[in-house]
Design a protein around this motif. Structure first.
Motif, PDB file in Angstrom:
ATOM      1  N   THR A  12      38.323  53.064  26.349  1.00 55.09           N
ATOM      2  CA  THR A  12      37.817  52.065  27.278  1.00 55.09           C
ATOM      3  C   THR A  12      36.875  52.706  28.268  1.00 55.09           C
ATOM      4  O   THR A  12      37.018  53.890  28.612  1.00 55.09           O
ATOM      5  CB  THR A  12      38.963  51.379  28.034  1.00 55.09           C
ATOM      6  N   GLU A  13      35.898  51.915  28.720  1.00 51.57           N
ATOM      7  CA  GLU A  13      35.054  52.376  29.810  1.00 51.57           C
ATOM      8  C   GLU A  13      35.892  52.485  31.082  1.00 51.57           C
ATOM      9  O   GLU A  13      36.918  51.826  31.211  1.00 51.57           O
ATOM     10  CB  GLU A  13      33.901  51.394  30.023  1.00 51.57           C
ATOM     11  N   THR A  73      37.866  49.941  34.460  1.00 48.65           N
ATOM     12  CA  THR A  73      37.964  48.872  33.483  1.00 48.65           C
ATOM     13  C   THR A  73      38.863  47.756  33.987  1.00 48.65           C
ATOM     14  O   THR A  73      39.512  47.882  35.038  1.00 48.65           O
ATOM     15  CB  THR A  73      38.501  49.425  32.150  1.00 48.65           C
ATOM     16  N   ALA A  84      31.899  55.324  33.157  1.00 46.36           N
ATOM     17  CA  ALA A  84      30.731  54.448  33.117  1.00 46.36           C
ATOM     18  C   ALA A  84      30.026  54.543  34.456  1.00 46.36           C
ATOM     19  O   ALA A  84      30.632  54.877  35.481  1.00 46.36           O
ATOM     20  CB  ALA A  84      31.152  53.004  32.832  1.00 46.36           C
ATOM     21  N   ILE A 131      28.860  52.115  30.040  1.00 51.14           N
ATOM     22  CA  ILE A 131      29.499  53.312  29.509  1.00 51.14           C
ATOM     23  C   ILE A 131      28.454  54.355  29.116  1.00 51.14           C
ATOM     24  O   ILE A 131      27.350  54.016  28.666  1.00 51.14           O
ATOM     25  CB  ILE A 131      30.393  52.957  28.298  1.00 51.14           C
ATOM     26  N   ARG A 132      28.802  55.626  29.304  1.00 48.13           N
ATOM     27  CA  ARG A 132      27.884  56.703  28.967  1.00 48.13           C
ATOM     28  C   ARG A 132      28.025  57.063  27.493  1.00 48.13           C
ATOM     29  O   ARG A 132      29.068  57.568  27.058  1.00 48.13           O
ATOM     30  CB  ARG A 132      28.159  57.912  29.848  1.00 48.13           C
ATOM     31  N   LEU A 191      31.030  58.885  25.311  1.00 47.53           N
ATOM     32  CA  LEU A 191      31.702  58.080  24.291  1.00 47.53           C
ATOM     33  C   LEU A 191      31.698  58.817  22.957  1.00 47.53           C
ATOM     34  O   LEU A 191      32.704  58.812  22.230  1.00 47.53           O
ATOM     35  CB  LEU A 191      30.997  56.733  24.152  1.00 47.53           C
ATOM     36  N   LEU A 195      34.812  47.272  25.522  1.00 48.32           N
ATOM     37  CA  LEU A 195      33.681  47.264  26.445  1.00 48.32           C
ATOM     38  C   LEU A 195      33.449  45.861  26.992  1.00 48.32           C
ATOM     39  O   LEU A 195      33.822  44.862  26.376  1.00 48.32           O
ATOM     40  CB  LEU A 195      32.397  47.718  25.729  1.00 48.32           C
TER      41      LEU A 195
END
Length: 466
Positions: free
Chosen positions: A190-191, A194, A214, A219-220, A224, A238
């Motif tokens: 998960t970002e 969240t 993120a 999100i990066r 990820l 996301l």
């Protein structure tokens, strides 16, 4: 005094009387009690029925009514349950805060739904009344949802109606999707930060969580990629259109990178599209699912945020074997979303009232967002959002270093203001103190007063230099 109140009064007198009687003693008959209390036989019978329902009396047809036994019950011992249940999956503190409604007099800056005056109440009433008169209102409907409603929901995603599954609300959709796509013990990425409800959903399904940082553009992808390689996770959660709590929108370049990573690693992306109709400064980007040709994206859309919390209607959009598995598994959850709710939603979505409601809602939410931002900035260094969101209903506010967000949230509640403890939006330790403030459930005067009280509490707890 009406009959119900009279029966309640007689029942109370008889209850006290039975306390001086022995178990098995017979009460006078209904006729005698009717004369004693100058009440009808029906009223006396109703009083006796109340006491029988409480276990104080026992009626024996043909014999009369008797005082029932009052066995002393030992204090319950539930100590055996914890070993039998094992370790709890769901974090009770996070769950308690997520479901906190507060009292009527509280200023609600934490609620994730809209205020009553922002809901299309009259349109809902009209559609619900029309649906209740219909032939399908109380009948069983297909477990996957009404065909016409599925067609309307599919249109926004460029999907086939057969790809859509109607479920009772976004939270249940999330729990259902995670539990179906992953096995207990699997990892879900998960970002971070969240949505806390996602954390609870994953915990309830017995899943492990890995958080990927993120920023204001979502999100990066580089981080990820590392997480997918390290964990071998097959599910990524996301909120590309509007992240809760930050309001971040996943940028176009990053959207392409996320889809490429999902394809490379054979992973699903669960797209929580909760704010699809809540674009305040223009429409949000199209659903990520519309850019996915091979079924990696499973989208969740909900009407509860944009209509009313009681309209528990959401959609899961999924293609290929995953979609078939989700639709098949629905029968194990419940037989169907009630037809009355689905008919009401369908009527609203296809009526002239729907676009009018969306236009008015967005305008009023933008006004409340701007008012909250202005009041936060008016309090100088103590509060201030990093960047006002272009959509959604929340502000993500960084606090001065050293502020205990849990203590602040508790103190704010004691002061009559409900705010979201930022620590609950992180899977791991938060990198800095944050609060989430919602502008959808409070009026502008309430927002002004709530921010004023909160600013005072932050100033008292801040360890930073003035």
């Amino acid at each position: 005094m009406n009959d119900d109140n009279r029966a309640a009064a007689i029942a109370e007198i008889l209850r006290h009387r039975t306390e001086t009687m022995a178990v098995g003693d017979r009460l006078p008959g209904v006729r005698q009690l009717s004369r004693e209390f100058a009440a009808s036989a029906a009223t006396v019978s109703a009083a006796l029925a109340r006491l029988a329902a409480l276990g104080l009396l026992r009626a024996e047809p043909g014999r009369g009514t008797f005082v029932a036994g009052r066995r002393a019950r030992p204090d319950p011992d539930y100590s055996w349950q914890s070993p039998a249940l094992g370790r709890t999956r769901v974090d009770p503190r996070r769950a308690a805060r997520l479901g906190a409604h507060g009292d009527a007099e509280d200023i609600q800056l934490s609620w994730g739904y809209t205020a009553a005056e922002l809901q299309p109440t009259e349109a809902l009433r009209a559609q619900a009344a029309r649906a209740a008169r219909g032939t399908r209102a109380w009948s069983m409907v297909p477990v996957v949802g009404l065909p016409d409603l599925r067609r309307v929901l599919a249109a926004e995603y460029g999907a086939e109606p057969g790809d859509v599954l109607v479920v009772p609300g976004g939270q249940q959709a999330l729990v259902f999707v995670l539990r179906t796509l992953a096995e207990p013990g699997d990892t879900v990425i998960t970002e971070s930060p969240t949505y806390p409800g996602m954390v609870l959903a994953a915990q309830a399904a017995g899943l492990e969580l890995t958080a990927v940082p993120a920023d204001l553009d979502g999100i990066r992808p580089d981080l990820l990629a590392d997480a997918l390689e390290r964990t071998r996770a097959r599910v990524v959660y996301l909120q590309p259109g509007c992240a809760n709590p930050t309001g971040a929108v996943l940028g176009a370049e990053r959207r392409a990178q996320v889809l490429a990573l999902a394809a490379e690693h054979g992973a699903f992306v669960v797209e929580d599209d909760w704010a699809r109709h809540l674009g305040l400064d223009g429409p949000p980007p199209p659903p990520l699912l519309t850019e996915d040709a091979h079924g990696h994206v499973v989208a969740i859309a909900t009407l509860t945020k944009v209509v009313a919390p009681g309209l528990r209607i959401a959609a899961v959009v999924a293609r290929g074997p995953a979609g078939e598995r989700l639709r098949t598994a629905r029968i194990a959850e419940d037989m169907c979303v009630p037809a009355l709710l689905q008919e009401t939603a369908l009527g609203l979505l296809t009526s002239p009232a729907w676009p009018r409601h969306l236009k008015l809602l967005r305008s009023r939410l933008a006004e409340r967002r701007d008012a909250m931002v202005a009041h936060l900035h008016a309090h100088g260094a103590h509060l201030g959002p990093t960047r006002p969101p272009r959509s959604g209903i929340h502000l993500w506010v960084r606090l001065p270093e050293g502020v205990d967000t849990g203590g602040l949230a508790a103190a704010a509640q004691a002061a009559g203001v409900l705010v979201g403890d930022g620590a609950h939006y992180f899977v791991d330790e938060p990198p800095a103190p944050y609060v989430r403030l919602s502008y959808s459930a409070a009026s502008e005067p309430q927002i002004a007063e709530g921010v004023r009280r909160l600013a005072g509490l932050v100033a008292d707890r801040s360890t930073s230099s003035p």
